[in-house]
Design an enzyme around this catalytic site. Structure first.
Site, mmCIF file in Angstrom:
data_model
loop_
_atom_site.group_PDB
_atom_site.id
_atom_site.type_symbol
_atom_site.label_atom_id
_atom_site.label_comp_id
_atom_site.label_asym_id
_atom_site.label_seq_id
_atom_site.Cartn_x
_atom_site.Cartn_y
_atom_site.Cartn_z
ATOM 1 N N HIS A 48 35.092 39.256 42.183
ATOM 2 C CA HIS A 48 35.608 38.523 41.027
ATOM 3 C C HIS A 48 35.537 37.022 41.292
ATOM 4 O O HIS A 48 36.277 36.489 42.104
ATOM 5 C CB HIS A 48 37.026 38.977 40.697
ATOM 6 C CG HIS A 48 37.067 40.327 40.049
ATOM 7 N ND1 HIS A 48 36.951 41.488 40.770
ATOM 8 C CD2 HIS A 48 37.177 40.687 38.744
ATOM 9 C CE1 HIS A 48 37.010 42.515 39.932
ATOM 10 N NE2 HIS A 48 37.142 42.050 38.697
ATOM 11 N N HIS A 93 30.868 45.668 35.760
ATOM 12 C CA HIS A 93 31.444 46.770 36.523
ATOM 13 C C HIS A 93 32.366 47.623 35.673
ATOM 14 O O HIS A 93 32.673 47.290 34.532
ATOM 15 C CB HIS A 93 32.175 46.241 37.763
ATOM 16 C CG HIS A 93 33.327 45.334 37.437
ATOM 17 N ND1 HIS A 93 33.170 43.996 37.134
ATOM 18 C CD2 HIS A 93 34.657 45.573 37.388
ATOM 19 C CE1 HIS A 93 34.359 43.453 36.905
ATOM 20 N NE2 HIS A 93 35.274 44.392 37.047
ATOM 21 N N CYS A 103 45.874 48.143 33.659
ATOM 22 C CA CYS A 103 44.421 48.001 33.770
ATOM 23 C C CYS A 103 44.046 48.376 35.195
ATOM 24 O O CYS A 103 44.865 48.292 36.098
ATOM 25 C CB CYS A 103 43.981 46.558 33.524
ATOM 26 S SG CYS A 103 44.494 45.885 31.953
ATOM 27 N N HIS A 159 40.498 49.660 38.034
ATOM 28 C CA HIS A 159 39.094 49.922 38.341
ATOM 29 C C HIS A 159 38.978 51.295 38.976
ATOM 30 O O HIS A 159 39.490 51.492 40.082
ATOM 31 C CB HIS A 159 38.545 48.872 39.310
ATOM 32 C CG HIS A 159 38.590 47.489 38.773
ATOM 33 N ND1 HIS A 159 39.702 46.682 38.898
ATOM 34 C CD2 HIS A 159 37.660 46.767 38.111
ATOM 35 C CE1 HIS A 159 39.441 45.512 38.336
ATOM 36 N NE2 HIS A 159 38.224 45.538 37.854
ATOM 37 N N GLU A 217 51.261 50.610 39.978
ATOM 38 C CA GLU A 217 51.713 49.375 39.321
ATOM 39 C C GLU A 217 53.106 49.494 38.725
ATOM 40 O O GLU A 217 53.871 48.544 38.740
ATOM 41 C CB GLU A 217 50.743 48.972 38.204
ATOM 42 C CG GLU A 217 49.426 48.442 38.686
ATOM 43 C CD GLU A 217 48.566 47.875 37.565
ATOM 44 O OE1 GLU A 217 49.103 47.561 36.475
ATOM 45 O OE2 GLU A 217 47.353 47.737 37.789
ATOM 46 N N TYR A 269 33.757 44.164 27.481
ATOM 47 C CA TYR A 269 34.040 42.760 27.175
ATOM 48 C C TYR A 269 33.628 41.879 28.338
ATOM 49 O O TYR A 269 33.407 42.352 29.458
ATOM 50 C CB TYR A 269 35.529 42.556 26.854
ATOM 51 C CG TYR A 269 36.407 42.561 28.075
ATOM 52 C CD1 TYR A 269 36.832 41.363 28.654
ATOM 53 C CD2 TYR A 269 36.809 43.746 28.676
ATOM 54 C CE1 TYR A 269 37.622 41.360 29.792
ATOM 55 C CE2 TYR A 269 37.595 43.752 29.811
ATOM 56 C CZ TYR A 269 37.996 42.557 30.365
ATOM 57 O OH TYR A 269 38.765 42.547 31.494
ATOM 58 N N GLU A 281 35.618 38.057 34.043
ATOM 59 C CA GLU A 281 35.750 39.512 33.997
ATOM 60 C C GLU A 281 34.615 39.993 33.117
ATOM 61 O O GLU A 281 34.401 39.462 32.014
ATOM 62 C CB GLU A 281 37.092 39.956 33.403
ATOM 63 C CG GLU A 281 38.209 40.016 34.395
ATOM 64 C CD GLU A 281 38.093 41.141 35.418
ATOM 65 O OE1 GLU A 281 37.022 41.768 35.529
ATOM 66 O OE2 GLU A 281 39.071 41.374 36.134
ATOM 67 N N GLU A 305 33.337 43.725 32.080
ATOM 68 C CA GLU A 305 33.669 45.119 32.314
ATOM 69 C C GLU A 305 33.270 46.050 31.178
ATOM 70 O O GLU A 305 33.398 45.712 30.001
ATOM 71 C CB GLU A 305 35.183 45.264 32.513
ATOM 72 C CG GLU A 305 35.712 44.484 33.693
ATOM 73 C CD GLU A 305 37.212 44.603 33.862
ATOM 74 O OE1 GLU A 305 37.673 44.439 35.005
ATOM 75 O OE2 GLU A 305 37.936 44.861 32.866
ATOM 76 N N TRP A 352 41.217 40.506 26.757
ATOM 77 C CA TRP A 352 40.837 41.885 26.486
ATOM 78 C C TRP A 352 41.856 42.573 25.590
ATOM 79 O O TRP A 352 41.494 43.404 24.781
ATOM 80 C CB TRP A 352 40.593 42.671 27.781
ATOM 81 C CG TRP A 352 41.761 42.755 28.712
ATOM 82 C CD1 TRP A 352 42.719 43.726 28.750
ATOM 83 C CD2 TRP A 352 42.086 41.831 29.759
ATOM 84 N NE1 TRP A 352 43.624 43.448 29.750
ATOM 85 C CE2 TRP A 352 43.248 42.303 30.389
ATOM 86 C CE3 TRP A 352 41.489 40.656 30.237
ATOM 87 C CZ2 TRP A 352 43.849 41.634 31.462
ATOM 88 C CZ3 TRP A 352 42.077 40.007 31.294
ATOM 89 C CH2 TRP A 352 43.243 40.498 31.894
#
Length: 191
Positions: A25, A32, A67, A69, A87, A104, A114, A116, A160
């Site tokens: 990042h 990704h 959010c 990955h 989280e 986005y 970002e 993604e 986003w």
């Protein structure tokens, strides 16, 4: 401590490798795989979070519930459950694919990008207790759908979130969002 990896994608949303999440990042972040999740209580309220101020990308912005990955070979539902637990200390009941084709690109104030393919899911909360991880989440609150809609106009909302809400708002209240199925998920992401 193990390094968290992201799944790198080509233009056809096929996996072309993996890379260290933190190191990837920057101003030229590669395309990704990611996901966004909206946790909804049985009464229709949505868990909205503010990213930790210590986060490398987009610190302090208000956004959906979670959010993350997916790791290499990790399915979407497993990744969602993992991140909700890590989280927010939240257990998800039913998980539904809502915007499987969402993608986005956004640039933060510091120039970090970002970029993604970020399918959006709804998770029905198994309970309302939240145990936020302060390294990930600054605040977590249950909001009405109208409050969620109003957040779009606030400058502290994530880019986003604003883009997702443009597609989610026409679907009606969160408990009414239709199941979009899994056919449109990226080839790199098993359900």
């Amino acid at each position: 401590m193990s390094v968290e990896e992201i799944v790198l994608l080509n233009a056809a949303d096929e996996a072309v490798g993996a890379a260290d999440k933190v190191a990837s990042h920057h101003g030229e972040t590669p395309y990704h795989l990611a996901f966004s999740c909206y946790v909804v209580a049985p009464d229709g309220r949505v868990l909205i979070t503010r990213r930790a101020l210590s986060k490398r990308t987009f610190p302090g912005v208000w956004t959906g519930s979670c959010c993350g990955h997916p790791g290499p070979g990790e399915g979407l539902r497993d990744a969602v459950r993992r991140r909700l637990r890590d989280e927010l200390g939240v257990t998800a009941g039913e998980i539904t694919s809502v915007l499987p084709s969402f993608r986005y690109r956004a640039v933060a104030a510091d120039g970090t990008v970002e970029h993604e393919r970020c399918p959006v899911v709804r998770a029905v909360a198994a309970g309302e207790a939240v145990r936020r991880n302060p390294a990930e989440v600054e605040d977590a609150e249950w909001w009405t759908w109208q409050e969620c809609l109003d957040l779009v106009d606030h400058p502290a909302s994530s880019p986003w979130y604003r883009l997702q809400m443009a597609e989610l708002a026409p679907l009606g209240a969160p408990l009414d969002w239709p199941d979009a199925g899994t056919a449109a998920l990226p080839p790199a992401l098993p359900w």
